[in-house]
Scaffold this active site. Structure first.
Site, PDB file in Angstrom:
ATOM      1  N   GLY A  46      72.446  54.335 -24.996  1.00  0.00           N
ATOM      2  CA  GLY A  46      71.010  54.242 -24.754  1.00  0.00           C
ATOM      3  C   GLY A  46      70.124  54.910 -25.774  1.00  0.00           C
ATOM      4  O   GLY A  46      68.989  54.489 -25.980  1.00  0.00           O
ATOM      5  N   GLU A 100      69.455  62.558 -25.982  1.00  0.00           N
ATOM      6  CA  GLU A 100      69.661  61.649 -24.840  1.00  0.00           C
ATOM      7  C   GLU A 100      68.488  60.680 -24.743  1.00  0.00           C
ATOM      8  O   GLU A 100      67.384  60.996 -25.175  1.00  0.00           O
ATOM      9  CB  GLU A 100      69.727  62.467 -23.543  1.00  0.00           C
ATOM     10  CG  GLU A 100      71.122  62.817 -23.086  1.00  0.00           C
ATOM     11  CD  GLU A 100      71.867  61.629 -22.471  1.00  0.00           C
ATOM     12  OE1 GLU A 100      71.461  60.468 -22.665  1.00  0.00           O
ATOM     13  OE2 GLU A 100      72.878  61.878 -21.792  1.00  0.00           O
ATOM     14  N   ASP A 101      68.731  59.538 -24.114  1.00  0.00           N
ATOM     15  CA  ASP A 101      67.638  58.588 -23.882  1.00  0.00           C
ATOM     16  C   ASP A 101      66.864  58.958 -22.617  1.00  0.00           C
ATOM     17  O   ASP A 101      65.644  59.049 -22.618  1.00  0.00           O
ATOM     18  CB  ASP A 101      68.175  57.148 -23.788  1.00  0.00           C
ATOM     19  CG  ASP A 101      69.309  57.002 -22.773  1.00  0.00           C
ATOM     20  OD1 ASP A 101      69.858  58.016 -22.289  1.00  0.00           O
ATOM     21  OD2 ASP A 101      69.664  55.851 -22.463  1.00  0.00           O
ATOM     22  N   ASP A 104      68.265  61.768 -15.603  1.00  0.00           N
ATOM     23  CA  ASP A 104      67.922  61.386 -14.234  1.00  0.00           C
ATOM     24  C   ASP A 104      68.282  62.582 -13.334  1.00  0.00           C
ATOM     25  O   ASP A 104      67.520  63.525 -13.233  1.00  0.00           O
ATOM     26  CB  ASP A 104      68.729  60.106 -13.934  1.00  0.00           C
ATOM     27  CG  ASP A 104      68.364  59.433 -12.643  1.00  0.00           C
ATOM     28  OD1 ASP A 104      67.652  60.032 -11.843  1.00  0.00           O
ATOM     29  OD2 ASP A 104      68.806  58.287 -12.402  1.00  0.00           O
ATOM     30  N   LYS A 132      63.301  61.941 -15.547  1.00  0.00           N
ATOM     31  CA  LYS A 132      62.806  61.641 -14.192  1.00  0.00           C
ATOM     32  C   LYS A 132      62.666  62.971 -13.472  1.00  0.00           C
ATOM     33  O   LYS A 132      63.600  63.463 -12.839  1.00  0.00           O
ATOM     34  CB  LYS A 132      63.769  60.701 -13.476  1.00  0.00           C
ATOM     35  CG  LYS A 132      63.734  59.292 -14.073  1.00  0.00           C
ATOM     36  CD  LYS A 132      64.512  58.315 -13.250  1.00  0.00           C
ATOM     37  CE  LYS A 132      64.400  56.916 -13.814  1.00  0.00           C
ATOM     38  NZ  LYS A 132      65.410  55.996 -13.247  1.00  0.00           N
ATOM     39  N   PHE A 153      62.984  52.635 -12.127  1.00  0.00           N
ATOM     40  CA  PHE A 153      63.884  52.175 -13.174  1.00  0.00           C
ATOM     41  C   PHE A 153      63.097  51.665 -14.386  1.00  0.00           C
ATOM     42  O   PHE A 153      62.127  50.936 -14.245  1.00  0.00           O
ATOM     43  CB  PHE A 153      64.798  51.065 -12.646  1.00  0.00           C
ATOM     44  CG  PHE A 153      66.032  50.897 -13.462  1.00  0.00           C
ATOM     45  CD1 PHE A 153      67.114  51.754 -13.282  1.00  0.00           C
ATOM     46  CD2 PHE A 153      66.106  49.917 -14.434  1.00  0.00           C
ATOM     47  CE1 PHE A 153      68.247  51.624 -14.059  1.00  0.00           C
ATOM     48  CE2 PHE A 153      67.242  49.781 -15.214  1.00  0.00           C
ATOM     49  CZ  PHE A 153      68.314  50.632 -15.031  1.00  0.00           C
ATOM     50  N   VAL A 154      63.536  52.087 -15.574  1.00  0.00           N
ATOM     51  CA  VAL A 154      62.892  51.639 -16.814  1.00  0.00           C
ATOM     52  C   VAL A 154      63.925  51.012 -17.750  1.00  0.00           C
ATOM     53  O   VAL A 154      65.100  51.377 -17.712  1.00  0.00           O
ATOM     54  CB  VAL A 154      62.179  52.817 -17.532  1.00  0.00           C
ATOM     55  CG1 VAL A 154      60.900  53.216 -16.820  1.00  0.00           C
ATOM     56  CG2 VAL A 154      63.098  54.021 -17.700  1.00  0.00           C
ATOM     57  N   ASP A 160      68.888  50.107 -20.847  1.00  0.00           N
ATOM     58  CA  ASP A 160      69.332  48.785 -20.403  1.00  0.00           C
ATOM     59  C   ASP A 160      69.406  48.665 -18.887  1.00  0.00           C
ATOM     60  O   ASP A 160      69.444  49.658 -18.165  1.00  0.00           O
ATOM     61  CB  ASP A 160      70.729  48.502 -20.956  1.00  0.00           C
ATOM     62  CG  ASP A 160      71.800  49.319 -20.215  1.00  0.00           C
ATOM     63  OD1 ASP A 160      71.647  50.547 -20.117  1.00  0.00           O
ATOM     64  OD2 ASP A 160      72.757  48.718 -19.711  1.00  0.00           O
ATOM     65  N   ARG A 166      67.887  46.387 -23.960  1.00  0.00           N
ATOM     66  CA  ARG A 166      67.864  47.484 -24.944  1.00  0.00           C
ATOM     67  C   ARG A 166      66.995  47.150 -26.147  1.00  0.00           C
ATOM     68  O   ARG A 166      66.436  48.036 -26.783  1.00  0.00           O
ATOM     69  CB  ARG A 166      69.275  47.766 -25.477  1.00  0.00           C
ATOM     70  CG  ARG A 166      70.231  48.340 -24.467  1.00  0.00           C
ATOM     71  CD  ARG A 166      71.458  48.890 -25.194  1.00  0.00           C
ATOM     72  NE  ARG A 166      72.595  49.043 -24.310  1.00  0.00           N
ATOM     73  CZ  ARG A 166      72.787  50.073 -23.495  1.00  0.00           C
ATOM     74  NH1 ARG A 166      71.894  51.019 -23.437  1.00  0.00           N
ATOM     75  NH2 ARG A 166      73.866  50.138 -22.738  1.00  0.00           N
TER      76      ARG A 166
HETATM   77  P1  IMP Z   1      72.088  61.370 -14.905  1.00  0.00           P
HETATM   78  O1  IMP Z   1      73.478  61.832 -15.140  1.00  0.00           O
HETATM   79  O2  IMP Z   1      71.800  61.152 -13.449  1.00  0.00           O
HETATM   80  O3  IMP Z   1      71.035  62.259 -15.552  1.00  0.00           O
HETATM   81  O4  IMP Z   1      71.978  59.906 -15.492  1.00  0.00           O
HETATM   82  C1  IMP Z   1      71.665  59.653 -16.822  1.00  0.00           C
HETATM   83  C2  IMP Z   1      72.075  58.235 -17.194  1.00  0.00           C
HETATM   84  O5  IMP Z   1      71.710  57.295 -16.154  1.00  0.00           O
HETATM   85  C3  IMP Z   1      71.331  57.751 -18.433  1.00  0.00           C
HETATM   86  O6  IMP Z   1      72.007  58.105 -19.613  1.00  0.00           O
HETATM   87  C4  IMP Z   1      71.266  56.257 -18.204  1.00  0.00           C
HETATM   88  O7  IMP Z   1      72.443  55.648 -18.665  1.00  0.00           O
HETATM   89  C5  IMP Z   1      71.213  56.089 -16.708  1.00  0.00           C
HETATM   90  N1  IMP Z   1      69.835  55.874 -16.187  1.00  0.00           N
HETATM   91  C6  IMP Z   1      69.183  56.647 -15.289  1.00  0.00           C
HETATM   92  N2  IMP Z   1      67.967  56.156 -15.014  1.00  0.00           N
HETATM   93  C7  IMP Z   1      67.831  55.039 -15.777  1.00  0.00           C
HETATM   94  C8  IMP Z   1      66.747  54.075 -15.932  1.00  0.00           C
HETATM   95  O8  IMP Z   1      65.654  54.140 -15.322  1.00  0.00           O
HETATM   96  N3  IMP Z   1      66.977  53.074 -16.819  1.00  0.00           N
HETATM   97  C9  IMP Z   1      68.142  52.953 -17.507  1.00  0.00           C
HETATM   98  N4  IMP Z   1      69.167  53.812 -17.374  1.00  0.00           N
HETATM   99  C10 IMP Z   1      69.019  54.860 -16.531  1.00  0.00           C
END
Ligand code: IMP
Length: 175
Positions: A46, A100-101, A104, A132, A153-154, A160, A166
């Protein structure tokens, strides 16, 4: 309006806004690491576009590396196990910036952070395009943040939905 499967998306953060913010972040990074060298570890897939734009705003010497993480359910433990794939070269005694992109819950970045710390870098900081903030439960500081966004969700600009979206140049939010 754009569509992926049966989900509809509206423009949310424009190319201009993204580039302006990235220029500011690059500036902050140049000041923070002045006179030093930086190992940048970009988390694929991402963050590939964000990384490409951010590193071109950085003027200090940069050793750019890419990793992927694979996440799977462990049979031994109840939780998920995150494995770092593709990290080449030592980071001991080096200044490390993880890119990181989107963050969450923060579980992914926490695991990456923990595993990198074991290799005893001189310092470790985190840059993320998006956070987020209502969902984030982590303790790790996001040192360079593009935008705090709500829990919706974005896609686009590297992010993606099931592999698609993407390539969209700006960030879209689900309707
Ligand atoms: P975390 O471990 O919960 O912080 O999740 C992070 C990962 O979830 C990111 O690297 C993304 O791959 C995916 N992700 C979480 N929210 C989104 C979103 O809104 N759009 C796309 N990918 C997301």
């Amino acid at each position: 309006m754009k569509q992926l499967g049966d989900r509809k998306f509206l423009p949310y953060i424009s190319c201009n806004k993204i580039q302006q913010r990235i220029a500011e972040l690059g500036n902050e990074i140049n000041i923070a690491y002045e006179g030093k060298e930086l190992v940048i570890i970009s988390v694929l897939n991402g963050s590939f576009i964000f990384t490409a734009d951010l590193v071109r705003q950085i003027e200090i010497p940069v050793d750019l590396r890419f990793i992927r993480v694979s996440s799977y359910q462990s049979e031994q433990s109840s939780g998920k196990v995150t494995q770092i794939l593709g990290l080449t070269g030592a980071i001991k005694d080096k200044h490390v910036l993880v890119i990181e992109d989107i963050i969450d819950t923060g579980l992914t970045i926490a695991e990456i952070h923990n595993q990198l710390i074991e290799q005893q870098p001189a310092s470790i900081e985190v840059a993320s395009l998006l956070l987020k903030e209502d969902v984030y439960r982590g303790k790790i500081k996001i040192n360079y943040l593009g935008f705090a966004i709500p829990n919706r969700f974005v896609v686009g600009y590297g992010l993606d939905l099931d592999g698609f979206g993407r390539n969209w140049p700006e960030i879209y939010q689900v309707v």
